[in-house]
Design a protein around this motif. Structure first.
Motif, PDB file in Angstrom:
ATOM      1  N   TYR A   1       0.709  66.873 -52.845  1.00 23.74           N
ATOM      2  CA  TYR A   1       1.739  67.284 -51.804  1.00 23.74           C
ATOM      3  C   TYR A   1       1.232  67.294 -50.728  1.00 23.74           C
ATOM      4  CZ  TYR A   1       2.563  71.558 -49.310  1.00 23.74           C
ATOM      5  OH  TYR A   1       2.878  72.685 -48.701  1.00 23.74           O
TER       6      TYR A   1
ATOM      7  N   MET B   1       1.881  65.721 -46.520  1.00 25.33           N
ATOM      8  CA  MET B   1       2.510  66.749 -45.338  1.00 25.33           C
ATOM      9  C   MET B   1       2.027  65.305 -44.134  1.00 25.33           C
ATOM     10  SD  MET B   1      -0.922  69.497 -46.580  1.00 25.33           S
ATOM     11  CE  MET B   1      -0.961  69.814 -44.955  1.00 25.33           C
TER      12      MET B   1
ATOM     13  N   ALA C   1      -4.490  70.079 -42.558  1.00 23.70           N
ATOM     14  CA  ALA C   1      -5.175  68.839 -44.047  1.00 23.70           C
ATOM     15  C   ALA C   1      -6.738  68.789 -44.150  1.00 23.70           C
ATOM     16  CB  ALA C   1      -4.646  67.423 -44.402  1.00 23.70           C
TER      17      ALA C   1
END
Length: 348
Positions: A51, A55, A61
């Motif tokens: 996932y 991003m 992140a």
């Protein structure tokens, strides 16, 4: 008598429960924590890592890396070290610190442009401290990757077992972090004490992954290190190192990851190769309209382009005292005199 017997049985049961609770309080914490750690590590590797790699919000992140890393790694006290997931977390944390370092570097360049010596000295010190932390985080990512794959990058070492694409991208990101640690420590004036031998370990390890499959990243990384340490370039490679970098830059754009272009820019800036910087920036601007990102790894491409913009901003700040203006990406700031007029309405 029946009541007395029943009371005796009840008392025995209560005593047994209390003893069990005392024992649990004293010795069941670690098993419970171990189960929690195993579950979290399994989830992180199976779900969270894919996932995050897809991003597009780099800021979120990198914040994830800084905030989750201490929590997840605390479970290494009671279970196996989550080294593969920890590699990504440390890579993300390094991105955060690098951006802070770059901000201080721009402050340093503005002070130099304006001739403000006190500001220059302060910004330089702040920049070097932050680049030192960046180098430490990236060296840690590299070492975690080695642990995660039980790999020792000696000259005669066999490649680690990489069972999936996620293993391969984790391995690659660890290698990239290792090379960056060397460059970052250079900007930190050696504050992190990263050995340049680490660059040689990265170079020999890049042969463990397929260059075509991974958008020119392995060979582009090798060539970057060859610029730093020319003796590492094999005799059988006849092509000029800068030709190798340019070829993998084009391959990266074709495959949907502009990471090799970022390598080429970083090392060209490091050695003062202005013509290469101008060529790469112009190429990235020219190809941006038709570029299709590899969606599974959008984060890696976004981070690479932040590196590209950082190089551009440093060029513009040296020339004009500010970052790259809107609609001027692809230029170095030296092509023509800049229009210094400012649209004040756009600032409101």
């Amino acid at each position: 008598m029946p009541n007395k017997t029943n009371n005796g049985i009840s008392l025995a049961r209560i005593t047994g429960v209390l003893v069990a609770l005392v024992m649990l309080a004293g010795c069941s914490v670690n098993p419970l924590h171990k189960i929690t750690g195993d579950v979290m590590t399994g989830y992180a590797e199976a779900e969270n890592t894919p996932y995050v790699l897809a991003m597009t919000d780099v800021g979120k992140a990198c914040s994830l890396g800084e905030s989750v890393d201490p929590l997840l790694y605390s479970f290494s006290r009671v279970t196996m070290e989550p080294a593969k997931t920890g590699t990504l977390l440390s890579v993300l944390a390094g991105i955060c610190m690098e951006e802070e370092s770059q901000e201080q570097e721009l402050r340093y360049l503005r002070a130099d442009y304006e001739g403000n010596m006190n500001e220059l000295r302060d910004a330089r010190e702040a920049m070097q401290r932050r680049y030192g932390v960046t180098a430490e985080r990236r060296e840690r990512a590299f070492k975690r990757m080695l642990t995660g794959f039980s790999y020792e990058p000696t000259p005669d070492a066999e490649c680690p077992n990489l069972y999936s694409d996620q293993d391969e991208i984790t391995f690659l990101l660890g290698l990239v972090a290792g090379a960056q640690a060397v460059l970052n420590d250079g900007k930190a004036q050696g504050r992190a004490d990263v050995s340049r031998q680490l660059a040689a370990q990265v170079e020999r390890s890049t042969y463990c992954v397929d260059n075509e499959k991974w958008a020119g990243i392995p060979e582009g990384l090798r060539a970057t290190i060859w610029v730093l340490l020319p003796d590492l370039k094999p005799d059988e490679v006849s092509a000029d190192t800068w030709e190798v970098l340019a070829r993998n830059r084009r391959l990266g754009v074709e495959k949907g990851l502009r990471i090799p272009a970022a390598f080429e820019l970083m090392i060209a800036e490091n050695v003062g190769r202005d013509e290469t910087i101008a060529e790469v920036l112009a190429y990235l601007d020219k190809t941006s309209g038709d570029f299709e990102v590899w969606e599974r790894y959008q984060l890696a491409d976004r981070v690479a382009m932040r590196t590209v913009w950082a190089v551009s901003d440093r060029l513009w700040t040296r020339e004009h005292g500010h970052r790259t203006p809107k609609n001027r990406f692809g230029e170095t700031g030296t092509e023509a005199d800049e229009d210094d007029s400012i649209d004040t309405e756009g600032l409101l």
